[in-house]
Enzyme design. Structure first.
Site, PDB file in Angstrom:
ATOM      1  CE  LYS A  27      52.372  64.239  17.729  1.00 22.88           C
ATOM      2  NZ  LYS A  27      52.051  62.664  18.336  1.00 22.88           N
ATOM      3  CG  ASP A  84      41.816  61.841   9.586  1.00 22.54           C
ATOM      4  OD1 ASP A  84      40.661  62.543  10.205  1.00 22.54           O
ATOM      5  OD2 ASP A  84      41.443  60.418   8.832  1.00 22.54           O
ATOM      6  CD  GLU A  91      35.926  55.631   5.830  1.00 20.76           C
ATOM      7  OE1 GLU A  91      36.045  57.475   5.960  1.00 20.76           O
ATOM      8  OE2 GLU A  91      36.747  55.874   6.846  1.00 20.76           O
ATOM      9  CG  ASP A 147      37.714  71.605  11.030  1.00 15.04           C
ATOM     10  OD1 ASP A 147      37.912  70.604  10.723  1.00 15.04           O
ATOM     11  OD2 ASP A 147      38.256  70.853  12.566  1.00 15.04           O
ATOM     12  CD  GLU A 202      28.381  62.583   7.813  1.00 15.79           C
ATOM     13  OE1 GLU A 202      27.955  62.124   7.171  1.00 15.79           O
ATOM     14  OE2 GLU A 202      29.640  61.766   8.746  1.00 15.79           O
ATOM     15  CE1 TYR A 203      33.982  63.060  11.707  1.00 14.71           C
ATOM     16  CE2 TYR A 203      36.110  64.723  12.050  1.00 14.71           C
ATOM     17  CZ  TYR A 203      35.382  63.663  12.423  1.00 14.71           C
ATOM     18  OH  TYR A 203      36.094  62.469  13.089  1.00 14.71           O
ATOM     19  CD  GLU A 204      29.438  71.879   5.667  1.00  9.72           C
ATOM     20  OE1 GLU A 204      29.894  71.231   4.730  1.00  9.72           O
ATOM     21  OE2 GLU A 204      30.062  73.126   5.256  1.00  9.72           O
TER      22      GLU A 204
HETATM   23  N1  SAH Z   1      33.726  63.554   5.383  1.00 10.05           N
HETATM   24  C1  SAH Z   1      32.899  63.064   6.518  1.00 10.05           C
HETATM   25  C2  SAH Z   1      34.380  62.639   7.588  1.00 10.05           C
HETATM   26  C3  SAH Z   1      35.933  63.429   8.021  1.00 10.05           C
HETATM   27  S1  SAH Z   1      37.063  62.544   9.272  1.00 10.05           S
HETATM   28  C4  SAH Z   1      33.147  64.108   7.401  1.00 10.05           C
HETATM   29  O1  SAH Z   1      33.307  65.801   6.753  1.00 10.05           O
HETATM   30  O2  SAH Z   1      32.140  64.408   8.318  1.00 10.05           O
HETATM   31  C5  SAH Z   1      37.329  62.766   7.836  1.00 10.05           C
HETATM   32  C6  SAH Z   1      37.320  60.968   7.370  1.00 10.05           C
HETATM   33  O3  SAH Z   1      38.657  60.232   5.416  1.00 10.05           O
HETATM   34  C7  SAH Z   1      37.826  60.083   8.238  1.00 10.05           C
HETATM   35  O4  SAH Z   1      36.241  58.540   8.235  1.00 10.05           O
HETATM   36  C8  SAH Z   1      38.887  58.744   7.577  1.00 10.05           C
HETATM   37  O5  SAH Z   1      38.389  57.478   8.023  1.00 10.05           O
HETATM   38  C9  SAH Z   1      38.192  59.214   6.377  1.00 10.05           C
HETATM   39  N2  SAH Z   1      40.425  58.497   6.102  1.00 10.05           N
HETATM   40  C10 SAH Z   1      41.719  59.431   6.628  1.00 10.05           C
HETATM   41  N3  SAH Z   1      43.082  59.059   5.575  1.00 10.05           N
HETATM   42  C11 SAH Z   1      41.694  58.517   4.359  1.00 10.05           C
HETATM   43  C12 SAH Z   1      42.689  57.844   3.797  1.00 10.05           C
HETATM   44  N4  SAH Z   1      43.425  58.060   3.292  1.00 10.05           N
HETATM   45  N5  SAH Z   1      42.238  56.883   2.699  1.00 10.05           N
HETATM   46  C13 SAH Z   1      40.704  56.813   2.490  1.00 10.05           C
HETATM   47  N6  SAH Z   1      39.831  57.892   4.084  1.00 10.05           N
HETATM   48  C14 SAH Z   1      40.394  58.192   4.772  1.00 10.05           C
END
Ligand code: SAH
Length: 200
Positions: free
Chosen positions: A112, A108, A60, A144, A181-183
């Site tokens: 862009k 994420d 993370e 999603d 959590e996001y799911e």
């Molecule tokens: N997997 C969780 C969070 C999704 S949000 C869920 O499904 O609920 C995406 C997460 O990835 C965020 O917490 C963000 O900080 C982390 N993240 C994004 N790019 C990253 C990277 N390059 N290296 C490590 N973590 C990253």
């Protein structure tokens, strides 16, 4: 996921006994699965509880978020999770080739064009993953986001992966699934969860 630092952040990070270090690693030779972007940690924690014979490493980028996950994990007596607080782009510096599966959950989308390199399924990241897999490269993704999903299918395919499973509505399938959590949030909103399992 950026969030305000929780009050307990420093305390939790300073007392965390399961950060991953090359020197300590794991005390057995079980397969190692890696989740990138663990967020608040529900997926990695429940996967580790359900699969005691697999070692899990969670990566993370933000310590504020990682602290929430670590606090949760600390409530359990389990020895098959390690955490790394870092950007996955530098994983090669920290991990030997020990990984057999990588999970990307609700990464994420970086919509862009100029940010394509930041997507966790861009060739920039795939090159890094190549260095830490210990055999066939195996990536499992849930999202999603339609655009990120389409991009990832194309990017992995161009990189030589083939797809064992591609689903556009994971929750309507029999595929065993541990929610993130996001799911939970997105599926409550009626958004279908896209899923693939790919190997190279
Ligand atoms: N997997 C969780 C969070 C999704 S949000 C869920 O499904 O609920 C995406 C997460 O990835 C965020 O917490 C963000 O900080 C982390 N993240 C994004 N790019 C990253 C990277 N390059 N290296 C490590 N973590 C990253």
């Amino acid at each position: 996921m950026r969030m305000r630092n929780p009050k307990y952040k420093d305390d939790v990070l300073n007392n965390c006994t399961f950060f991953y270090h090359k020197a300590t690693g794991f005390s057995n030779d079980n397969p190692v699965h890696l989740e990138i972007g663990i967020g608040k940690g529900d997926f990695i924690l429940n996967m580790a509880l359900a699969n005691p014979n697999i070692n899990f490493i969670g990566v993370e980028k933000y310590s504020s978020v990682a602290a929430v996950a670590i606090k949760k994990i600390m409530n359990y007596k389990i020895d098959n999770i390690r955490i790394l607080v870092m950007d996955a782009i530098n994983l090669e510096d920290v991990l030997d080739p020990i990984v057999s599966t990588i999970y990307l959950n609700f990464s994420d989308p970086w919509p862009k064009k100029r940010h394509i390199k930041r997507r966790l399924t861009s060739p920039e990241y795939l090159k890094v993953y190549d260095k830490i897999f210990n055999g066939p490269c195996h990536i499992v993704m849930k999202t999603d986001n339609d655009d990120l999903f389409a991009y990832s299918l194309e990017s992995l395919s161009e990189y030589g992966f083939h797809f064992n499973v591609v689903e556009y509505d994971l929750h309507q399938t029999e595929i065993p699934n541990i929610e993130t959590e996001y799911e939970r949030k997105f599926s409550k909103e009626g958004i279908k969860i896209k899923y693939f399992d790919a190997t190279k």
